[in-house]
Design a protein around this motif. Sequence first.
Motif, PDB file in Angstrom:
ATOM      1  N   THR A   1     -65.491  23.043 -37.340  1.00 14.22           N
ATOM      2  CA  THR A   1     -66.145  22.459 -36.181  1.00 14.22           C
ATOM      3  C   THR A   1     -67.590  22.042 -36.408  1.00 14.22           C
ATOM      4  OG1 THR A   1     -64.792  24.015 -34.908  1.00 14.22           O
ATOM      5  CG2 THR A   1     -66.506  22.834 -33.709  1.00 14.22           C
ATOM      6  N   ALA A   2     -67.931  20.876 -35.825  1.00 13.29           N
ATOM      7  CA  ALA A   2     -69.333  20.445 -35.752  1.00 13.29           C
ATOM      8  C   ALA A   2     -70.054  21.237 -34.672  1.00 13.29           C
ATOM      9  CB  ALA A   2     -69.399  18.958 -35.414  1.00 13.29           C
ATOM     10  N   GLU A   3     -71.324  21.515 -34.921  1.00  6.80           N
ATOM     11  CA  GLU A   3     -72.171  22.163 -33.919  1.00  6.80           C
ATOM     12  C   GLU A   3     -73.333  21.248 -33.600  1.00  6.80           C
ATOM     13  OE1 GLU A   3     -71.151  26.815 -34.995  1.00  6.80           O
ATOM     14  OE2 GLU A   3     -73.158  26.063 -35.388  1.00  6.80           O
ATOM     15  N   SER A   4     -73.475  20.911 -32.318  1.00 10.68           N
ATOM     16  CA  SER A   4     -74.511  19.983 -31.872  1.00 10.68           C
ATOM     17  C   SER A   4     -75.851  20.703 -31.777  1.00 10.68           C
ATOM     18  CB  SER A   4     -74.133  19.401 -30.505  1.00 10.68           C
ATOM     19  OG  SER A   4     -75.124  18.519 -30.044  1.00 10.68           O
ATOM     20  N   LEU A   5     -76.909  20.033 -32.223  1.00  9.53           N
ATOM     21  CA  LEU A   5     -78.260  20.584 -32.205  1.00  9.53           C
ATOM     22  C   LEU A   5     -79.185  19.648 -31.450  1.00  9.53           C
ATOM     23  CD1 LEU A   5     -78.529  21.518 -35.991  1.00  9.53           C
ATOM     24  CD2 LEU A   5     -77.907  23.064 -34.126  1.00  9.53           C
ATOM     25  N   GLU A   6     -80.170  20.208 -30.769  1.00  8.83           N
ATOM     26  CA  GLU A   6     -81.207  19.398 -30.129  1.00  8.83           C
ATOM     27  C   GLU A   6     -82.346  19.106 -31.094  1.00  8.83           C
ATOM     28  OE1 GLU A   6     -81.348  17.892 -27.091  1.00  8.83           O
ATOM     29  OE2 GLU A   6     -79.226  18.444 -27.068  1.00  8.83           O
ATOM     30  N   GLU A   7     -82.591  20.039 -32.014  1.00 12.49           N
ATOM     31  CA  GLU A   7     -83.627  19.835 -33.018  1.00 12.49           C
ATOM     32  C   GLU A   7     -83.310  20.675 -34.240  1.00 12.49           C
ATOM     33  OE1 GLU A   7     -87.192  21.121 -30.937  1.00 12.49           O
ATOM     34  OE2 GLU A   7     -87.146  22.990 -32.047  1.00 12.49           O
ATOM     35  N   VAL A   8     -83.957  20.334 -35.345  1.00 11.35           N
ATOM     36  CA  VAL A   8     -83.716  21.047 -36.588  1.00 11.35           C
ATOM     37  C   VAL A   8     -84.973  20.954 -37.445  1.00 11.35           C
ATOM     38  CG1 VAL A   8     -82.773  19.006 -37.768  1.00 11.35           C
ATOM     39  CG2 VAL A   8     -82.080  21.290 -38.505  1.00 11.35           C
ATOM     40  N   ALA A   9     -85.200  21.972 -38.263  1.00 10.18           N
ATOM     41  CA  ALA A   9     -86.314  21.963 -39.210  1.00 10.18           C
ATOM     42  C   ALA A   9     -85.752  21.676 -40.594  1.00 10.18           C
ATOM     43  CB  ALA A   9     -87.049  23.299 -39.194  1.00 10.18           C
TER      44      ALA A   9
ATOM     45  N   LEU B   1     -69.300   3.833 -44.886  1.00  7.14           N
ATOM     46  CA  LEU B   1     -69.870   3.929 -43.540  1.00  7.14           C
ATOM     47  C   LEU B   1     -70.890   5.060 -43.554  1.00  7.14           C
ATOM     48  CD1 LEU B   1     -69.760   2.795 -40.630  1.00  7.14           C
ATOM     49  CD2 LEU B   1     -68.252   4.701 -40.067  1.00  7.14           C
ATOM     50  N   GLY B   2     -72.170   4.704 -43.415  1.00 11.10           N
ATOM     51  CA  GLY B   2     -73.239   5.688 -43.445  1.00 11.10           C
ATOM     52  C   GLY B   2     -73.924   5.757 -44.797  1.00 11.10           C
ATOM     53  N   VAL B   3     -74.975   6.550 -44.845  1.00 12.34           N
ATOM     54  CA  VAL B   3     -75.740   6.739 -46.087  1.00 12.34           C
ATOM     55  C   VAL B   3     -76.102   8.210 -46.246  1.00 12.34           C
ATOM     56  CG1 VAL B   3     -76.695   4.404 -46.131  1.00 12.34           C
ATOM     57  CG2 VAL B   3     -77.943   6.224 -44.923  1.00 12.34           C
ATOM     58  N   HIS B   4     -76.412   8.578 -47.482  1.00  5.60           N
ATOM     59  CA  HIS B   4     -76.899   9.916 -47.799  1.00  5.60           C
ATOM     60  C   HIS B   4     -78.366   9.834 -48.205  1.00  5.60           C
ATOM     61  CE1 HIS B   4     -72.657  11.177 -47.983  1.00  5.60           C
ATOM     62  NE2 HIS B   4     -73.138  12.400 -47.840  1.00  5.60           N
ATOM     63  N   ALA B   5     -79.132  10.838 -47.807  1.00  3.85           N
ATOM     64  CA  ALA B   5     -80.561  10.859 -48.113  1.00  3.85           C
ATOM     65  C   ALA B   5     -80.995  12.263 -48.501  1.00  3.85           C
ATOM     66  CB  ALA B   5     -81.373  10.382 -46.909  1.00  3.85           C
ATOM     67  N   ALA B   6     -81.915  12.332 -49.438  1.00  3.84           N
ATOM     68  CA  ALA B   6     -82.529  13.603 -49.831  1.00  3.84           C
ATOM     69  C   ALA B   6     -83.809  13.810 -49.032  1.00  3.84           C
ATOM     70  CB  ALA B   6     -82.848  13.596 -51.318  1.00  3.84           C
ATOM     71  N   VAL B   7     -84.126  15.058 -48.732  1.00  2.16           N
ATOM     72  CA  VAL B   7     -85.348  15.382 -47.993  1.00  2.16           C
ATOM     73  C   VAL B   7     -86.497  15.509 -48.986  1.00  2.16           C
ATOM     74  CG1 VAL B   7     -86.469  16.992 -46.414  1.00  2.16           C
ATOM     75  CG2 VAL B   7     -83.996  16.587 -46.228  1.00  2.16           C
ATOM     76  N   LEU B   8     -87.456  14.593 -48.885  1.00  2.00           N
ATOM     77  CA  LEU B   8     -88.634  14.626 -49.758  1.00  2.00           C
ATOM     78  C   LEU B   8     -89.732  15.517 -49.196  1.00  2.00           C
ATOM     79  CD1 LEU B   8     -89.009  10.866 -50.760  1.00  2.00           C
ATOM     80  CD2 LEU B   8     -87.838  12.689 -52.004  1.00  2.00           C
ATOM     81  N   GLU B   9     -89.932  15.451 -47.886  1.00  2.00           N
ATOM     82  CA  GLU B   9     -90.913  16.283 -47.185  1.00  2.00           C
ATOM     83  C   GLU B   9     -90.260  16.819 -45.931  1.00  2.00           C
ATOM     84  OE1 GLU B   9     -94.458  14.109 -46.375  1.00  2.00           O
ATOM     85  OE2 GLU B   9     -94.726  13.450 -48.450  1.00  2.00           O
ATOM     86  N   GLY B  10     -90.283  18.134 -45.772  1.00  2.00           N
ATOM     87  CA  GLY B  10     -89.651  18.747 -44.614  1.00  2.00           C
ATOM     88  C   GLY B  10     -90.448  18.535 -43.343  1.00  2.00           C
ATOM     89  N   GLY B  11     -89.813  18.850 -42.221  1.00  2.00           N
ATOM     90  CA  GLY B  11     -90.467  18.741 -40.928  1.00  2.00           C
ATOM     91  C   GLY B  11     -89.459  18.862 -39.806  1.00  2.00           C
ATOM     92  N   ARG B  12     -89.972  18.925 -38.588  1.00  2.00           N
ATOM     93  CA  ARG B  12     -89.119  19.049 -37.403  1.00  2.00           C
ATOM     94  C   ARG B  12     -88.530  17.693 -37.052  1.00  2.00           C
ATOM     95  NH1 ARG B  12     -89.789  17.566 -32.281  1.00  2.00           N
ATOM     96  NH2 ARG B  12     -88.780  18.716 -30.593  1.00  2.00           N
ATOM     97  N   VAL B  13     -87.238  17.692 -36.725  1.00  2.00           N
ATOM     98  CA  VAL B  13     -86.534  16.483 -36.316  1.00  2.00           C
ATOM     99  C   VAL B  13     -85.741  16.821 -35.057  1.00  2.00           C
ATOM    100  CG1 VAL B  13     -84.925  14.673 -36.981  1.00  2.00           C
ATOM    101  CG2 VAL B  13     -86.330  15.779 -38.727  1.00  2.00           C
ATOM    102  N   ALA B  14     -85.842  15.980 -34.027  1.00  2.00           N
ATOM    103  CA  ALA B  14     -85.190  16.258 -32.754  1.00  2.00           C
ATOM    104  C   ALA B  14     -84.481  15.014 -32.233  1.00  2.00           C
ATOM    105  CB  ALA B  14     -86.217  16.744 -31.722  1.00  2.00           C
ATOM    106  N   VAL B  15     -83.487  15.249 -31.381  1.00  2.00           N
ATOM    107  CA  VAL B  15     -82.848  14.130 -30.662  1.00  2.00           C
ATOM    108  C   VAL B  15     -83.917  13.375 -29.908  1.00  2.00           C
ATOM    109  CG1 VAL B  15     -81.240  13.548 -28.820  1.00  2.00           C
ATOM    110  CG2 VAL B  15     -80.619  15.303 -30.497  1.00  2.00           C
ATOM    111  N   GLY B  16     -83.887  12.038 -30.013  1.00  2.00           N
ATOM    112  CA  GLY B  16     -84.889  11.197 -29.369  1.00  2.00           C
ATOM    113  C   GLY B  16     -86.021  10.801 -30.280  1.00  2.00           C
ATOM    114  N   ASP B  17     -86.153  11.464 -31.436  1.00  2.00           N
ATOM    115  CA  ASP B  17     -87.202  11.097 -32.386  1.00  2.00           C
ATOM    116  C   ASP B  17     -86.894   9.732 -33.000  1.00  2.00           C
ATOM    117  OD1 ASP B  17     -88.620  13.405 -31.982  1.00  2.00           O
ATOM    118  OD2 ASP B  17     -88.147  14.314 -33.921  1.00  2.00           O
ATOM    119  N   ALA B  18     -87.906   9.152 -33.584  1.00  2.00           N
ATOM    120  CA  ALA B  18     -87.782   7.831 -34.209  1.00  2.00           C
ATOM    121  C   ALA B  18     -87.381   7.955 -35.668  1.00  2.00           C
ATOM    122  CB  ALA B  18     -89.092   7.069 -34.089  1.00  2.00           C
ATOM    123  N   LEU B  19     -86.729   6.910 -36.167  1.00  2.00           N
ATOM    124  CA  LEU B  19     -86.481   6.725 -37.584  1.00  2.00           C
ATOM    125  C   LEU B  19     -87.098   5.393 -37.973  1.00  2.00           C
ATOM    126  CD1 LEU B  19     -83.222   7.184 -39.613  1.00  2.00           C
ATOM    127  CD2 LEU B  19     -84.481   5.043 -39.724  1.00  2.00           C
TER     128      LEU B  19
END
Length: 259
Positions: A15-23, A238-256
């Motif tokens: 199962t997928a688990e939905s998150l509002e934000e993630v670090a 369909l879709g892409v994969h990306a590596a995290v170069l610099e960590g940080g908080r990411v939330a629903v509604g944030d910009a890309l």
Amino acid sequence: MRIERIYRYPVKGLTAESLEEVALTEGQTLPHDRRFALVQGDTEFDAASPRFLPKQNFACMMKNAKVVLVRAAFDPHDGTLSLAAAGHVPMVAPTRTAAGRDALGAWLTAFLGEEARYGTAADGSPRAPWFTEAPGHAFTDQVKKGVSIINLASLAAVEQALGRQLDPLRFRANFYISGLAPWAEFGWVGQELLLGGARLSVFKRTVRCPATQVDLATGERDCDVPRLLQEHFGHKDLGVHAAVLEGGRVAVGDALEPV
């Protein structure tokens, strides 16, 4: 461009688990994403010295469509995992103890039934599938750790071509994005992105496998997505994969934004 949904998948194939934000952390997946797996009994995997293995070595949608019928929920605070499926007694067990992991493995093996594969242990005894984690290891489909991104406009283009809707979770991505043209994300390969408070480097397009054939509500293979992608668009991506170069908080509604 905007983040519409964030998901993690604590147990490979479940199962997928939905998150509002993630670090996010440099060089890592989402916390607890693909942290656990049911290893098939005929697979050689050493949790003390983990290495990447293709998905068919584990219980997964590509080989075991029925796993989508298991409802799993992981509590990272106390380390418990809940499992439920029609016709099976629900269970909750700790993932931090050998007894708990054995119980979870036995439950999932019973659920797989004839699809559970057995091997031979070093002492010659039969070896059943087993539930495990390997600290520092993620049971992803890529050798390189990272996160996956789906452009919802690309998914909409696929749905229009096929004349039917597809549950976005067939594609088991971490981030679902709106606000760009269909297939524009393919132009990100080799580029960096700012995703919320994190910086990513896109390293490949995501080639879709038979896992995407599975209807998540029924566990049946009802739509050959890879073949239809090839027929309509000339590729199976369909879709892409990306590596995290610099960590940080990411939330629903944030910009890309591309850098």
